[in-house]
Design a protein around this motif. Structure first.
Motif, PDB file in Angstrom:
ATOM      1  N   GLU A   5      10.244  46.015  29.031  1.00 47.59           N
ATOM      2  CA  GLU A   5      11.613  45.656  29.394  1.00 47.59           C
ATOM      3  C   GLU A   5      12.253  46.775  30.218  1.00 47.59           C
ATOM      4  O   GLU A   5      11.996  47.954  29.980  1.00 47.59           O
ATOM      5  N   ASP A   6      13.118  46.401  31.177  1.00 46.19           N
ATOM      6  CA  ASP A   6      13.912  47.385  31.905  1.00 46.19           C
ATOM      7  C   ASP A   6      14.794  48.127  30.911  1.00 46.19           C
ATOM      8  O   ASP A   6      15.300  47.525  29.960  1.00 46.19           O
ATOM      9  N   ILE A   7      14.979  49.427  31.134  1.00 45.34           N
ATOM     10  CA  ILE A   7      15.861  50.206  30.263  1.00 45.34           C
ATOM     11  C   ILE A   7      16.818  51.030  31.108  1.00 45.34           C
ATOM     12  O   ILE A   7      16.548  51.324  32.266  1.00 45.34           O
ATOM     13  N   ASP A   8      17.947  51.391  30.508  1.00 50.55           N
ATOM     14  CA  ASP A   8      18.875  52.331  31.121  1.00 50.55           C
ATOM     15  C   ASP A   8      19.376  53.272  30.031  1.00 50.55           C
ATOM     16  O   ASP A   8      18.946  53.189  28.883  1.00 50.55           O
ATOM     17  N   ALA A  25      12.584  51.436  42.686  1.00 48.56           N
ATOM     18  CA  ALA A  25      12.209  52.087  41.433  1.00 48.56           C
ATOM     19  C   ALA A  25      12.789  51.327  40.244  1.00 48.56           C
ATOM     20  O   ALA A  25      13.901  50.807  40.316  1.00 48.56           O
ATOM     21  N   ARG A  26      12.024  51.259  39.163  1.00 52.50           N
ATOM     22  CA  ARG A  26      12.478  50.661  37.906  1.00 52.50           C
ATOM     23  C   ARG A  26      12.006  51.550  36.772  1.00 52.50           C
ATOM     24  O   ARG A  26      10.922  52.104  36.824  1.00 52.50           O
ATOM     25  N   VAL A  27      12.818  51.617  35.745  1.00 54.02           N
ATOM     26  CA  VAL A  27      12.409  52.311  34.524  1.00 54.02           C
ATOM     27  C   VAL A  27      12.224  51.234  33.466  1.00 54.02           C
ATOM     28  O   VAL A  27      13.138  50.450  33.195  1.00 54.02           O
ATOM     29  N   VAL A  28      11.022  51.176  32.915  1.00 49.12           N
ATOM     30  CA  VAL A  28      10.717  50.167  31.908  1.00 49.12           C
ATOM     31  C   VAL A  28      10.156  50.836  30.666  1.00 49.12           C
ATOM     32  O   VAL A  28       9.592  51.923  30.725  1.00 49.12           O
ATOM     33  N   CYS A  29      10.321  50.179  29.540  1.00 49.68           N
ATOM     34  CA  CYS A  29       9.761  50.665  28.282  1.00 49.68           C
ATOM     35  C   CYS A  29       8.237  50.599  28.368  1.00 49.68           C
ATOM     36  O   CYS A  29       7.675  49.570  28.742  1.00 49.68           O
ATOM     37  N   SER A  30       7.596  51.686  28.015  1.00 56.39           N
ATOM     38  CA  SER A  30       6.133  51.722  28.064  1.00 56.39           C
ATOM     39  C   SER A  30       5.494  50.830  27.002  1.00 56.39           C
ATOM     40  O   SER A  30       4.319  50.500  27.094  1.00 56.39           O
ATOM     41  N   GLU A  31       6.254  50.421  26.009  1.00 55.27           N
ATOM     42  CA  GLU A  31       5.715  49.569  24.945  1.00 55.27           C
ATOM     43  C   GLU A  31       5.942  48.087  25.211  1.00 55.27           C
ATOM     44  O   GLU A  31       5.024  47.285  25.116  1.00 55.27           O
ATOM     45  N   PHE A  42       6.258  61.363  42.237  1.00 58.47           N
ATOM     46  CA  PHE A  42       6.598  60.220  43.082  1.00 58.47           C
ATOM     47  C   PHE A  42       7.626  59.279  42.449  1.00 58.47           C
ATOM     48  O   PHE A  42       8.577  58.873  43.130  1.00 58.47           O
ATOM     49  N   PRO A  43       7.519  58.915  41.175  1.00 62.19           N
ATOM     50  CA  PRO A  43       8.547  58.033  40.601  1.00 62.19           C
ATOM     51  C   PRO A  43       9.943  58.660  40.645  1.00 62.19           C
ATOM     52  O   PRO A  43      10.937  57.959  40.847  1.00 62.19           O
ATOM     53  N   VAL A  44      10.016  59.971  40.482  1.00 63.23           N
ATOM     54  CA  VAL A  44      11.298  60.667  40.542  1.00 63.23           C
ATOM     55  C   VAL A  44      11.823  60.616  41.983  1.00 63.23           C
ATOM     56  O   VAL A  44      13.007  60.353  42.225  1.00 63.23           O
TER      57      VAL A  44
END
Length: 173
Positions: free
Chosen positions: A135-138, A126-132, A92-94
């Protein structure tokens, strides 16, 4: 390299592409995420030839992304539903990111569909964030580093080569 050979690569992107990079797969997954269950639901939503749809549904079942469940007994033919498995739902995230990318980069005049986050009632993206750190990452914020799979692959490849050398010398493999 043939498409099927991607499944043998020691690369998560290549192997993923070997499965979900097949033609029509994402359109079928779109239908599944939007509630399609029966063959006719997929057929009506996509308009794909029945033989091609059957082939792609079987592909997704073979790769445990969809599961086939009978929904009618005592009929002239077996009737099945196709439901997302845990492995399928993990896409789903993809799917959401691919939809967002398509809305932005494929010359659509406006997004034909938005995702509504039902618990809060807002449209979501959708957002990609650091799991730690959260923060948003690219792509500029990350770099590939050697993972456990590389060492495991190299070790296994070394064992195979050692066995081949023993076999060439007439020893037991």
């Amino acid at each position: 390299m043939k498409h099927a050979e991607l499944l043998d690569e020691n690369c998560a992107i290549a192997r993923s592409s070997g499965i979900v990079g097949e033609r029509w797969v994402w359109v079928i997954l779109r239908q599944a995420f939007n509630g399609a269950r029966r063959f006719e639901d997929y057929q009506r939503g996509i308009g794909l030839a029945r033989n091609v749809l059957t082939d792609r549904l079987n592909w997704l079942v073979d790769h445990a992304i969809l599961e086939r469940r009978p929904y009618a007994e005592h009929t002239a033919r077996e009737l099945n539903e196709y439901r997302l498995t845990d492995k399928g739902r993990a896409l789903f995230p993809v799917y959401a990111a691919l939809m967002q990318w398509g809305n932005e980069w494929t010359d659509l005049p406006a997004p034909p569909v938005d995702l509504l986050h039902k618990p809060c009632g807002h449209r979501a993206s959708a957002r990609v964030v650091c799991s730690e750190c959260g923060e948003d990452i690219d792509g500029r914020d990350t770099e590939p580093v050697v993972g456990r799979g590389t060492a495991m692959y190299r070790e296994a490849r070394g064992r195979v080569r050692a066995g081949e050398r023993r076999k060439d010398r007439g020893g037991a493999a």
